[in-house]
Every structure is written in structure tokens, then in C-alpha cells.
Motif scaffolding. Structure first.
Motif, PDB file in Angstrom:
ATOM      1  N   CYS A  74      62.614  75.653   3.314  1.00  0.00           N
ATOM      2  CA  CYS A  74      62.330  76.238   2.005  1.00  0.00           C
ATOM      3  C   CYS A  74      63.605  76.895   1.493  1.00  0.00           C
ATOM      4  N   TRP A  76      63.587  78.929  -1.182  1.00  0.00           N
ATOM      5  CA  TRP A  76      63.258  80.207  -1.805  1.00  0.00           C
ATOM      6  C   TRP A  76      63.254  81.291  -0.732  1.00  0.00           C
ATOM      7  N   CYS A  78      61.100  84.365  -0.837  1.00  0.00           N
ATOM      8  CA  CYS A  78      60.105  85.312  -1.340  1.00  0.00           C
ATOM      9  C   CYS A  78      60.026  86.524  -0.417  1.00  0.00           C
ATOM     10  N   CYS A  81      57.025  86.441   1.855  1.00  0.00           N
ATOM     11  CA  CYS A  81      56.763  85.204   2.602  1.00  0.00           C
ATOM     12  C   CYS A  81      56.162  85.527   3.970  1.00  0.00           C
ATOM     13  N   TRP A  87      61.574  78.516   6.782  1.00  0.00           N
ATOM     14  CA  TRP A  87      62.711  78.386   5.862  1.00  0.00           C
ATOM     15  C   TRP A  87      63.709  77.334   6.340  1.00  0.00           C
ATOM     16  N   ASN A 151      55.984  75.258  -4.737  1.00  0.00           N
ATOM     17  CA  ASN A 151      56.446  76.257  -5.713  1.00  0.00           C
ATOM     18  C   ASN A 151      56.956  75.558  -6.975  1.00  0.00           C
TER      19      ASN A 151
END
Ligand code: SF4
Length: 287
Positions: A74, A76, A78, A81, A87, A151
Motif C-alpha cells: 500500500c 498510502w 493512513c 491503518c 504496506w 482507496n
């Protein structure tokens, strides 16, 4: 093509089980021995994917009872998360497309009986867009309903033909205000909103997911604008307000990451009801 000399070993052959009791299991380095060149080749062809885990029996990731594959990777960040171990792509387990199809085929009779389907979630599944499209096409060929939880930031990677193999998009809208969105996720929300509009223009069914984080996403005006946008799309069948929780806190610690929400409590029931009411007031079915 993968860069391994023939015969190509199954990279998941001696890996731990893909099936997890829940996505809250911390999983790291399961794909660490896949070379960078092979990761690149996998992303280009979609013949190999990286998965955090498979779970079965989910009733919240699309209609009916679902099999869910959680992808790793990932881009992003967040602050809320609950799966930061997803990730890094190579934290996930390398799974050949053939193996993933074989796994899915096992659940086909049960999914049909329970009017369920197959959901790809993450991480951010569209980092592995070719794998996603090939696996969804295979699921469709088995008569299995497909749902993508995303997302939306990389929605531009999907051609109109790619979108055809996705029955439902679970679109995560995190915040309306661009600055707030950047503080919350590290990323711009423009591409997500653009993808949302494109799905709407094509009449693709969508469910919106909104995570309610006290002090971060509970501004009534911001929620109101998100609701207004979602309602205006015309293809949003439902909205799920997901209360922030601390089940992923231990992962931030284990991974040595700085966690900004250490002292944030889950939102009280009244705050969740208020957010749900804001989406309903815009004319949406919200829960
Ligand atoms: S998009 Fe999802 S997986 Fe990625 S950081 Fe945000 S919550 Fe985590």
C-alpha cells in the motif's frame, strides 16, 4: 516472464498457510526471498500476487458470505491503518495466479449456496492491478461475484474492459477536505474522487466505506460534504460507517512505526449514529 531459470519453483511451496483467522495477524517478510526483478515481473504480468492472507466467512466485505484475499502493498499511510504490515508488498506471501484460482475454486459451491462471492482487499489491491484483473476474471468464469475494496487512488490503471470483471467496488472515502485528507493518509484525494465519478458514469455499483476517527474524520461539515458527493454519484448502493478501533495498535509497535493515535479512543455510539445520519440525510442507505 519471471526471471527464474526453468523449472520455476512454486514460490509459495513451503510458505505458512495463507488462511488466517483474521487480518489482524501480523505477517512480515513472507515474500522476502522473491527478488526485486521477480516482483517487477509479477506486477507486470499478474501471474504472481502477494497476499497477506485469505479469510473465509466474512459478512461485511460485500453481499452474502465472502472469501476475502487481503493483498500486501500500500502506498498510502493512513494514521488509523490497522494493517501496517500490509504496506510492504514483500511482507505478503507470493502466490501464483494458478494457486489462487485453485484456492478459490474450492469455495465455489459454498459461495453460490450463500449468495456470496470473492473480495480482494488490502493493503491496496490496485498496486497489483494485473493480478487483480486476472484473478477476478477467473472468479467470474467460475460464476463467482467479485468485489474490489480500494482507496481508488490507482483506479486509472483499470481500463474499461478491466472494470467489466468487477461486480462491485467498495470505495474507501477517507475525508473530503484535501488538506485533512493529506494529513490523514499522506495522499491527495483527487484521483479517488475522479475514480468515483468514473465508476458512476459507467453505472458500476459501489459501496462507500468511511472510517470514523475521533478528532480526525468526525468534522460534521467534512462528513456532510463526503455524503453529498457520494449521494450525487447515483451508483452508491450503501455506505458503511466503520468506527475506528485499536486492534491494529500492536502492529505499529511491532514494526517500530510512530503511531499518532495511541490515545484516541473508538468513537462513542452516538458519534457513529450522527455520521450514519449525515449519510442518510443526503439520501443514502447508511449503516
Ligand atoms: S489505504 Fe488502507 S491499507 Fe493503505 S494505509 Fe490506508 S488503511 Fe492502511
Amino acid at each position: 516472464m519471471m526471471s527464474d531459470p526453468k523449472p520455476t519453483p512454486d514460490p509459495a511451496a513451503d510458505a505458512p498457510s495463507l488462511e488466517a483467522k483474521s487480518p489482524y495477524e501480523l505477517r512480515v517478510n513472507l515474500g522476502a526471498r522473491v527478488s526485486e526483478a521477480d516482483v517487477r515481473a509479477a506486477l507486470a504480468t499478474g501471474d504472481l500476487g502477494f497476499l497477506h492472507s485469505f479469510t473465509t466467512g466474512s459478512a461485511v466485505d460485500g453481499p452474502g458470505i465472502r472469501v476475502v484475499a487481503w493483498t500486501s502493498g500500500c502506498h498510502w499511510r493512513c494514521v488509523f491503518c490497522h494493517n501496517p504490515d500490509t504496506w510492504k508488498m514483500t511482507n505478503g506471501m507470493p502466490v501464483t495466479l494458478a494457486k489462487a484460482k485453485e484456492e478459490l475454486a474450492k469455495y465455489r459451491p459454498g459461495l453460490k449456496k450463500m449468495s456470496g462471492g470473492f473480495t480482494l482487499s488490502g493493503g491496496e489491491a490496485l498496486l497489483q492491478d494485473r493480478f487483480v484483473v486476472k484473478l477476478f476474471a477467473a472468479a467470474r468464469a467460475m460464476g463467482i461475484h467479485t468485489a474490489l475494496d480500494t482507496n481508488g487512488h490507482l483506479g486509472g490503471r483499470l481500463s474499461d474492459a478491466d472494470l467489466e470483471v468487477i461486480d462491485l467496488v467498495l470505495l474507501d472515502l477517507k475525508a473530503w477536505d484535501p488538506e485533512r485528507h493529506r494529513r490523514l493518509t499522506g495522499m491527495d484525494n483527487g484521483p479517488t474522487l475522479e475514480f468515483a465519478r468514473r465508476l458512476a458514469a459507467r453505472g458500476k455499483p459501489a459501496w462507500v466505506r468511511f472510517v470514523l476517527v475521533p478528532g480526525w474524520t468526525d468534522d460534521p461539515e467534512d462528513i456532510g460534504k463526503t455524503a453529498e458527493f457520494a449521494a450525487g454519484l447515483g451508483n452508491v448502493e450503501r455506505v458503511d460507517v466503520l468506527p475506528f478501533h485499536q486492534m491494529g495498535r500492536f502492529k505499529w509497535k511491532e514494526l517500530g512505526l510512530e503511531y499518532q493515535l495511541e490515545d484516541v479512543a473508538p468513537p462513542p455510539a452516538e458519534a457513529v449514529e450522527r455520521a450514519v445520519a449525515a449519510f442518510r440525510a443526503a439520501g443514502l442507505k447508511a449503516y
